[in-house]
Scaffold this motif. Structure first.
Motif, PDB file in Angstrom:
ATOM      1  N   ALA A  94      16.824  15.353   5.704  1.00 30.32           N
ATOM      2  CA  ALA A  94      17.072  16.863   5.108  1.00 30.32           C
ATOM      3  C   ALA A  94      15.853  17.686   4.802  1.00 30.32           C
ATOM      4  N   GLU A  95      14.832  17.295   5.446  1.00 23.55           N
ATOM      5  CA  GLU A  95      13.572  18.120   4.887  1.00 23.55           C
ATOM      6  C   GLU A  95      13.114  19.002   6.220  1.00 23.55           C
ATOM      7  N   GLU A  96      12.169  19.881   5.925  1.00 22.78           N
ATOM      8  CA  GLU A  96      11.600  20.615   7.132  1.00 22.78           C
ATOM      9  C   GLU A  96      10.403  19.711   7.807  1.00 22.78           C
ATOM     10  N   PRO A  97      10.359  20.085   8.943  1.00 21.31           N
ATOM     11  CA  PRO A  97       9.194  19.118   9.887  1.00 21.31           C
ATOM     12  C   PRO A  97       7.798  19.375   9.277  1.00 21.31           C
ATOM     13  N   GLY A  98       7.153  18.511   8.869  1.00 21.60           N
ATOM     14  CA  GLY A  98       5.953  18.710   8.261  1.00 21.60           C
ATOM     15  C   GLY A  98       6.001  18.544   6.715  1.00 21.60           C
ATOM     16  N   ALA A  99       7.102  18.324   6.192  1.00 19.89           N
ATOM     17  CA  ALA A  99       7.157  17.972   4.843  1.00 19.89           C
ATOM     18  C   ALA A  99       6.506  16.960   4.342  1.00 19.89           C
ATOM     19  N   PRO A 100       6.023  16.989   2.957  1.00 18.76           N
ATOM     20  CA  PRO A 100       5.308  15.666   2.657  1.00 18.76           C
ATOM     21  C   PRO A 100       6.262  14.392   2.199  1.00 18.76           C
ATOM     22  N   LEU A 101       5.716  13.654   3.073  1.00 17.68           N
ATOM     23  CA  LEU A 101       6.466  12.172   2.793  1.00 17.68           C
ATOM     24  C   LEU A 101       5.460  11.109   1.962  1.00 17.68           C
ATOM     25  N   SER A 112       0.899  -1.111   0.195  1.00 18.25           N
ATOM     26  CA  SER A 112      -0.114  -0.123   0.021  1.00 18.25           C
ATOM     27  C   SER A 112       1.084   1.367  -0.127  1.00 18.25           C
ATOM     28  N   VAL A 113       0.563   2.275  -0.615  1.00 17.30           N
ATOM     29  CA  VAL A 113       1.305   3.358  -0.785  1.00 17.30           C
ATOM     30  C   VAL A 113       0.087   4.734  -0.279  1.00 17.30           C
ATOM     31  N   GLY A 114       0.745   5.589   0.437  1.00 15.54           N
ATOM     32  CA  GLY A 114       0.263   6.712   1.089  1.00 15.54           C
ATOM     33  C   GLY A 114       0.908   7.806   0.998  1.00 15.54           C
ATOM     34  N   ALA A 115       0.598   9.007   1.949  1.00 15.02           N
ATOM     35  CA  ALA A 115       1.523  10.139   2.123  1.00 15.02           C
ATOM     36  C   ALA A 115       0.984  10.460   3.385  1.00 15.02           C
ATOM     37  N   ARG A 116       2.028  11.520   4.124  1.00 16.09           N
ATOM     38  CA  ARG A 116       1.757  12.075   5.099  1.00 16.09           C
ATOM     39  C   ARG A 116       2.859  12.828   5.775  1.00 16.09           C
ATOM     40  N   ALA A 117       2.764  13.839   6.732  1.00 13.82           N
ATOM     41  CA  ALA A 117       3.881  14.870   6.830  1.00 13.82           C
ATOM     42  C   ALA A 117       4.838  14.099   7.867  1.00 13.82           C
ATOM     43  N   ALA A 118       5.909  14.762   7.451  1.00 11.79           N
ATOM     44  CA  ALA A 118       7.334  14.324   8.331  1.00 11.79           C
ATOM     45  C   ALA A 118       7.240  14.733   9.756  1.00 11.79           C
ATOM     46  N   THR A 119       7.634  13.763  10.621  1.00 13.31           N
ATOM     47  CA  THR A 119       7.809  13.894  12.034  1.00 13.31           C
ATOM     48  C   THR A 119       9.307  14.881  12.118  1.00 13.31           C
ATOM     49  N   ALA A 120       9.577  15.427  13.129  1.00 11.99           N
ATOM     50  CA  ALA A 120      10.523  16.114  13.462  1.00 11.99           C
ATOM     51  C   ALA A 120      11.798  14.986  12.928  1.00 11.99           C
ATOM     52  N   GLY A 121      11.965  13.881  13.656  1.00  9.20           N
ATOM     53  CA  GLY A 121      12.932  12.964  13.418  1.00  9.20           C
ATOM     54  C   GLY A 121      13.158  12.556  12.132  1.00  9.20           C
ATOM     55  N   GLU A 122      11.967  12.287  11.360  1.00  6.68           N
ATOM     56  CA  GLU A 122      12.210  12.004   9.869  1.00  6.68           C
ATOM     57  C   GLU A 122      12.613  13.155   9.340  1.00  6.68           C
TER      58      GLU A 122
END
Length: 253
Positions: free
Chosen positions: A210-217, A195-205
């Motif tokens: 090398a993304e901003e917190p909340g960036a789309p993943l 299954s494939v989806g999407a969500r916002a990045a946690t601070a650790g992720e």
């Protein structure tokens, strides 16, 4: 247009078909995008003068600018004040098939790299136990890795494997892909449910990728089975949406 890299500038063969219904800017953009994806315009390349390219192809400067801007909008190029237009890392396009990210990156010429974060065992949660067909609380292997392409972080990978499947060591996991290690151990990978989806990045992720917190993943969960029907892996991966896409092949029926 010339691609100005570390060595001598190399001419880039480009042309447009004025009899085609495809807009001229889009024809040019497609050729430049293909050059980026195929490595003929590697990351860091500076593009030559837009005026020279417009004159060479018999196009207006706004047409050339529109073509380049479309690639800037896709994240393949960036305009830098005082520098010009520069190629950045191309987005990885991964087909949805039973293959490993390592193999897909290598096949695309993306120079994969791996940093192993953890190789350990832990009690299976209800979700992991159900995926692997094991009693909840069974000790399962956990492999957590950060996958790179051209030394840029691309994905954070978590894989759970049933006990006794194969020996897992960090040096081997850093030098090759997990599926290659499985196959080398005599495991025949047959099918998977994914299954494939999407969500916002946690601070650790975000820090790891090398993304901003909340960036789309982009997210991917996969349960993989061998040729006997045994579940041999439960994967939970996150990918940088700015650098990564999944591709589908759709057939009519």
């Amino acid at each position: 247009m010339t691609a100005q890299g570390a060595d001598q500038p190399q001419p880039l063969p480009l042309s447009v078909d004025r009899t085609s219904p495809v807009p001229l800017y889009f024809q040019l953009a497609q050729q430049l995008e293909a050059a980026v994806e195929q490595g003929r315009l590697p990351p860091g390349t500076l593009l030559g003068n837009e005026i020279d390219l417009a004159h060479r192809l018999g196009l207006s400067r706004p047409t050339v600018r529109q073509a380049i801007q479309s690639l800037v909008d896709k994240g393949l190029m960036v305009r830098r004040r005082g520098v010009g237009t520069q190629v950045v890392q191309s987005r990885v396009r991964r087909p949805l098939e039973l293959s490993s990210l390592y193999d897909d990156l290598e096949a695309a010429g993306q120079r994969p790299g791996t940093k192993v974060l953890r190789v350990t065992t832990e009690p299976a949660t209800a979700e992991i136990a159900a995926a692997l067909g094991l009693p909840e609380g069974t000790e399962v292997h956990l492999v957590e890795r950060l996958r790179y392409a051209h030394d840029e972080p691309m994905a954070l990978l978590r894989n759970h494997l049933p006990p006794g499947l194969l020996a897992l060591r960090a040096p081997e996991l850093e030098s090759t892909g997990l599926y290659r290690l499985m196959r080398a151990s005599g495991i025949t990978l047959h099918s998977a449910r994914q299954s494939v989806g999407a969500r916002a990045a946690t601070a650790g992720e975000a820090r790891a990728l090398a993304e901003e917190p909340g960036a789309p993943l982009l997210t991917m969960e996969r349960t993989t089975y061998d040729d006997t029907g045994r579940a041999v892996e439960f994967a939970s991966h996150v990918y940088r949406a700015s650098r990564y896409t999944f591709t589908f092949q759709l057939l009519s029926r």
